[in-house]
Every structure is written in C-alpha cells, then in structure tokens.
Design a protein around this motif. Sequence first.
Motif, PDB file in Angstrom:
ATOM      1  N   PRO A 183       3.915  -5.536   9.220  1.00 27.20           N
ATOM      2  CA  PRO A 183       4.380  -4.488   8.313  1.00 27.20           C
ATOM      3  C   PRO A 183       5.573  -3.683   8.792  1.00 27.20           C
ATOM      4  CG  PRO A 183       2.437  -3.742   9.497  1.00 27.20           C
ATOM      5  CD  PRO A 183       2.640  -5.180   9.877  1.00 27.20           C
ATOM      6  N   ASP A 184       5.970  -3.844  10.054  1.00 22.38           N
ATOM      7  CA  ASP A 184       7.012  -2.967  10.608  1.00 22.38           C
ATOM      8  C   ASP A 184       8.306  -3.702  10.933  1.00 22.38           C
ATOM      9  OD1 ASP A 184       5.241  -0.702  10.609  1.00 22.38           O
ATOM     10  OD2 ASP A 184       4.249  -1.591  12.356  1.00 22.38           O
ATOM     11  N   ALA A 185       8.469  -4.912  10.423  1.00 22.86           N
ATOM     12  CA  ALA A 185       9.671  -5.691  10.701  1.00 22.86           C
ATOM     13  C   ALA A 185      10.844  -5.180   9.867  1.00 22.86           C
ATOM     14  CB  ALA A 185       9.422  -7.168  10.399  1.00 22.86           C
ATOM     15  N   THR A 199       7.323  -4.507   0.592  1.00 23.56           N
ATOM     16  CA  THR A 199       6.126  -5.001  -0.091  1.00 23.56           C
ATOM     17  C   THR A 199       5.611  -3.981  -1.092  1.00 23.56           C
ATOM     18  OG1 THR A 199       5.558  -6.273   1.885  1.00 23.56           O
ATOM     19  CG2 THR A 199       3.816  -5.946   0.271  1.00 23.56           C
ATOM     20  N   ALA A 200       5.622  -2.712  -0.715  1.00 24.80           N
ATOM     21  CA  ALA A 200       5.193  -1.654  -1.635  1.00 24.80           C
ATOM     22  C   ALA A 200       6.075  -1.632  -2.876  1.00 24.80           C
ATOM     23  CB  ALA A 200       5.223  -0.307  -0.924  1.00 24.80           C
ATOM     24  N   HIS A 201       7.370  -1.806  -2.700  1.00 22.40           N
ATOM     25  CA  HIS A 201       8.292  -1.856  -3.841  1.00 22.40           C
ATOM     26  C   HIS A 201       7.908  -2.965  -4.804  1.00 22.40           C
ATOM     27  CE1 HIS A 201      11.883  -2.733  -6.184  1.00 22.40           C
ATOM     28  NE2 HIS A 201      11.924  -3.931  -5.617  1.00 22.40           N
ATOM     29  N   LEU A 202       7.625  -4.145  -4.280  1.00 21.73           N
ATOM     30  CA  LEU A 202       7.295  -5.279  -5.133  1.00 21.73           C
ATOM     31  C   LEU A 202       5.987  -5.063  -5.878  1.00 21.73           C
ATOM     32  CD1 LEU A 202       8.375  -8.166  -2.751  1.00 21.73           C
ATOM     33  CD2 LEU A 202       9.413  -7.602  -4.950  1.00 21.73           C
ATOM     34  N   TRP A 212      -2.410  -2.682   4.972  1.00 18.28           N
ATOM     35  CA  TRP A 212      -1.425  -3.764   4.906  1.00 18.28           C
ATOM     36  C   TRP A 212      -1.978  -5.028   4.245  1.00 18.28           C
ATOM     37  CZ3 TRP A 212       3.328  -5.104   4.569  1.00 18.28           C
ATOM     38  CH2 TRP A 212       3.820  -6.315   5.043  1.00 18.28           C
ATOM     39  N   ASP A 213      -3.181  -5.412   4.627  1.00 18.98           N
ATOM     40  CA  ASP A 213      -3.763  -6.622   4.044  1.00 18.98           C
ATOM     41  C   ASP A 213      -4.036  -6.450   2.552  1.00 18.98           C
ATOM     42  OD1 ASP A 213      -3.716  -8.141   6.364  1.00 18.98           O
ATOM     43  OD2 ASP A 213      -5.692  -7.456   7.018  1.00 18.98           O
ATOM     44  N   ASP A 214      -4.446  -5.247   2.158  1.00 17.34           N
ATOM     45  CA  ASP A 214      -4.673  -4.987   0.733  1.00 17.34           C
ATOM     46  C   ASP A 214      -3.362  -5.070  -0.042  1.00 17.34           C
ATOM     47  OD1 ASP A 214      -7.333  -4.618   1.276  1.00 17.34           O
ATOM     48  OD2 ASP A 214      -7.252  -2.420   1.227  1.00 17.34           O
ATOM     49  N   LEU A 215      -2.318  -4.530   0.550  1.00 20.78           N
ATOM     50  CA  LEU A 215      -1.008  -4.553  -0.107  1.00 20.78           C
ATOM     51  C   LEU A 215      -0.515  -5.991  -0.267  1.00 20.78           C
ATOM     52  CD1 LEU A 215       0.892  -2.296  -1.124  1.00 20.78           C
ATOM     53  CD2 LEU A 215       2.061  -2.399   1.087  1.00 20.78           C
ATOM     54  N   LEU A 216      -0.676  -6.786   0.774  1.00 20.95           N
ATOM     55  CA  LEU A 216      -0.278  -8.190   0.691  1.00 20.95           C
ATOM     56  C   LEU A 216      -1.128  -8.941  -0.328  1.00 20.95           C
ATOM     57  CD1 LEU A 216       0.357  -9.283   4.401  1.00 20.95           C
ATOM     58  CD2 LEU A 216       2.044  -8.811   2.616  1.00 20.95           C
ATOM     59  N   LYS A 226      -2.373  -7.749  -3.084  1.00 23.55           N
ATOM     60  CA  LYS A 226      -1.872  -7.409  -4.415  1.00 23.55           C
ATOM     61  C   LYS A 226      -0.585  -8.183  -4.726  1.00 23.55           C
ATOM     62  CE  LYS A 226      -3.813  -2.739  -4.687  1.00 23.55           C
ATOM     63  NZ  LYS A 226      -3.503  -1.287  -4.758  1.00 23.55           N
ATOM     64  N   LEU A 227       0.285  -8.288  -3.735  1.00 24.26           N
ATOM     65  CA  LEU A 227       1.514  -9.058  -3.950  1.00 24.26           C
ATOM     66  C   LEU A 227       1.191 -10.522  -4.203  1.00 24.26           C
ATOM     67  CD1 LEU A 227       4.576  -9.332  -4.012  1.00 24.26           C
ATOM     68  CD2 LEU A 227       4.548  -9.520  -1.510  1.00 24.26           C
ATOM     69  N   ALA A 228       0.285 -11.069  -3.428  1.00 24.07           N
ATOM     70  CA  ALA A 228      -0.091 -12.483  -3.578  1.00 24.07           C
ATOM     71  C   ALA A 228      -0.726 -12.752  -4.938  1.00 24.07           C
ATOM     72  CB  ALA A 228      -1.052 -12.889  -2.463  1.00 24.07           C
ATOM     73  N   ASP A 229      -1.473 -11.801  -5.460  1.00 23.81           N
ATOM     74  CA  ASP A 229      -2.143 -11.977  -6.752  1.00 23.81           C
ATOM     75  C   ASP A 229      -1.154 -12.055  -7.916  1.00 23.81           C
ATOM     76  OD1 ASP A 229      -4.619 -11.989  -5.586  1.00 23.81           O
ATOM     77  OD2 ASP A 229      -5.063  -9.884  -6.020  1.00 23.81           O
TER      78      ASP A 229
END
Length: 213
Positions: A23-25, A38-41, A75-79, A81-84
């Motif tokens: 998450p910090d890259a 990721t939050a933006h998307l 972070w995993d929850d955010l990912l 949501k993006l994956a869904d």
Amino acid sequence: MVPVTLAQDERAALVTTLRSVGPDAPTMCEGWTTRDLTAHLVVRERRLDTGPGIMIKRFAGHTERVRADAAAENWDDLLGKLADGPPVYSPFKLVDRWANLAEMFVHHEDVLRGGARKDAAWTPRPLSADLEKALIGPASSMARMTLKGSPARITLRTPDGRDLVTAGDGDQVVVTGAPGELVLFAFGRSPVDVVYEGSDALIASVKDAKRGF
C-alpha cells in the motif's frame, strides 16, 4: 460462461501488482501512494457523488475527503473492492469494458512505473495484440482533449506509420509509439517509450507541457 473482457483482465493484473508492491509504493500520480490510487479507483466506481470533483475544481474538496476516508480502510478490503469491479448500482457496471479499459491500463502503469525518473528510458511490459488494438481508440479520444492547448501541433503515430490524431496549434511535433505508450503520453504520464520528431526547442516544450486532468 461470460467471456472475460480486456478491461477485466487489466483490472486483475493491476490488483496482482498492487498486492505485490503493497500500500505504500510510489506511483506516477504525483503525491499518491498505491493506497491513494486504489482508493481513487474504488471511490470512482462506488461513490457517484464524487464524479464531478474529478473534473471540476469547485467540487474537488468533497471528492478528496471521500477518497481519503476510503484510503484509511483495511488494505486487503480495499483491494477486494477493486477486484470485485463496479457494484450493480454503478453505471460503470454496464460500460465497464469501454469506460475502464484505459483507466485500468493507465493506473496499472502508474504503479509499475512508480518511482522511475520522468526523464528515464523505459522498456514497456509486453502487451497482447488485442490490448494494443483496443487502446487505439482511447489514445485518439483522450489526445483530442488533452493536447488542445499544446505548444505545438502534435500528431500521434504508431510504429507502422498510422496517424491516430492531430491536435494543438503551431509547428508540428510527431510523437511515435505503441498505442499503449501513446495513451500514457496523452494522459500526461512519464516516463513513456515514445520517439519525438520536430525541433529540439519545440519537443522540449511539448515534454514540459501539462497534459491530462
């Protein structure tokens, strides 16, 4: 069985890359880490009230507050949501294959090229012929918007000599690259793997000019 679209493929590849870098890259989006991006998307697809703030400065504060709240999630929850992908209530659900192909591609490259110097040489990842072909449309349509105020008349050209679009005013600069690289150029990203033709001074001005949103 519903076939997987190129946009879905690119979304899955982006999520895989995000998981690998964490998450910090850094990203090519100035000031944003991979968590911010990721939050933006996620917000873009799930909080339709934030849409105006992406394009209109007056509403940007609300959009940024919602995005910042999303960025604070696990972070995993955010990912996840993006994956869904877009939820059923989102207009993006119906137009995902068109509206999200360039979005996922560009932001995937934002992560892959994060931390690279803007003036560095870059070797792009191999893209399928189908993906390169599908990115021709976004390269042309985006360039018509982002290159209007350019300090030159810019033509985007593919390596096989196909001119995709010409926009801007003044003396000509030709920018040659694969469709994916031309999409990134039109969005104002760097580094990109393109070749410039024109006067040195004008090319320098084109490189320094703001593009994208």
